[in-house]
Write an enzyme that holds these catalytic residues in place. Structure first.
Site: not given
Length: 374
Positions: A142, A216, A112
């Site tokens: 992911d 992230s 993402h």
């Protein structure tokens, strides 16, 4: 609500650095952290100095088409003198990544973070900037793999997430809020978290090490300086952090990365079974002596499982010697095994234990592009 950008608010229990160092003293340090500091100085700075050069900042540029039927009409734009550029909207975002192979320049991050990116730039701790090529990505876990071309890169050595225990001390390293590299500490709060609806294949490490927007794709490392997870998401009702963050275990990441490097994607397989968790009632009905596992509810005729002799009601308790605690864990194990490879399933049938080798065959993709049942 799950915040899908790896966020978390600091909520530590005031753990002393001396206690952290006492734990670390039992571990074998990686090169660059050859000598443990004096516990009286209460610092993990030598560990941080050794690991942080392998954690990078990732900047992306995303070009999107404005979802407006009028602006997409060339005659409308010409009539009102609207330039073609008005149809496109450019946005920028920041995230984190981890160098795992210095020789080949491979960098791990979250899918993402780089999804839909028209351009990706990686910045190292010493402020060198490199354009990055996308090798491949896997939305179901992911995870994405990038490559940069540079000498003098510092990788973060991979650990073994299967050896983690609740209570182990960890450090989270990333680029929160685009401020630059930041290090926070905490513990492993839980293991094997599933059912969160974040990704298709879930087996998260839960941690209270503080992570925030921009973390992230960053590193979750143990106190021996080894990468044991890629920070991915937080649990939050408001978008703020409540002290519950999640990381993809490095053992899962490694299997995804190997397939992405080999094929540019993850080629998931199947054995043709429908499964469910082993409950106490099912265990009693099936005469199982195991307290956990995955029950085969049905088998497709002619499937690899059928050819291997598995039957409805078999309780799978291990795959290649690794204990299976749930149906989700079995699905992950099968789905992340390369197509064409055999796995050894340990299973119970009416209280008797046996092992069976099953070959993984290509799975059929669903309409959403994800793989179906194992």
């Amino acid at each position: 609500m799950i915040a899908h950008d790896g966020r978390k608010v600091l909520n530590l229990q005031r753990l002393t650095a001396a206690a952290i160092l006492a734990c670390a003293s039992t571990l074998a340090p990686v090169p660059g952290w050859a000598t443990l500091p004096d516990p009286q100085k209460a610092t993990v700075a030598p560990l941080v100095r050794a690991v942080t050069p392998g954690v990078v900042n990732i900047a992306t540029r995303v070009v999107e088409t404005v979802d407006n039927p009028l602006l997409q009409d060339p005659q409308f734009r010409q009539l009102f003198g609207i330039p073609d550029e008005a149809v496109r909207r450019e946005t920028h975002a920041a995230g984190s990544g981890v160098i795992v192979d210095a020789e080949r320049g491979y960098v791990l991050t979250n899918n993402h973070v780089i999804e839909k990116a028209a351009a990706i730039e990686v910045t190292t701790k010493d402020n060198r900037r490199f354009p990055a090529d996308l090798i491949g990505r896997d939305p179901d876990t992911d995870i994405a793999v990038l490559r940069i071309k540079s000498d003098h890169l510092t990788p973060v050595p991979l650990g073994d997430s299967d050896r983690l225990e609740v209570g182990d001390f960890v450090l989270a390293i990333g680029n929160p809020f685009g401020l630059g590299q930041t290090v926070t500490s905490g513990i492993v709060s839980a293991l094997g978290r599933t059912g969160l609806g974040i990704e298709g294949y879930e087996d998260f490490i839960q941690t209270d090490a503080s992570i925030n927007p921009g973390n992230s794709g960053g590193a979750l490392v143990t106190l021996d300086g080894r990468l044991i997870g890629i920070n991915t998401a937080i649990l939050s009702r408001t978008g703020g952090n409540v002290g519950i963050g999640f990381a993809v275990p490095i053992n899962m990441v490694r299997r995804v990365m190997d397939q992405i490097i080999a094929h540019g994607e993850v080629r998931r397989g199947r054995i043709g079974v429908a499964i469910q968790d082993l409950t106490p009632d099912l265990a009693e009905a099936l005469g199982s002596r195991s307290g956990q596992g995955a029950v085969i509810g049905s088998i497709e005729p002619g499937s690899p499982a059928a050819r291997a002799g598995l039957v409805k009601g078999d309780v799978v308790t291990a795959v290649d010697g690794i204990a299976i605690k749930s149906a989700v864990q079995l699905r992950n194990a099968i789905g992340l095994t390369p197509v064409g490879q055999e796995v050894e399933l340990t299973h119970e049938r009416k209280g008797s234990r046996a092992t069976t080798r099953v070959r993984i065959e290509p799975g059929e993709r669903t309409a959403a592009g994800r793989m179906g049942r194992p």
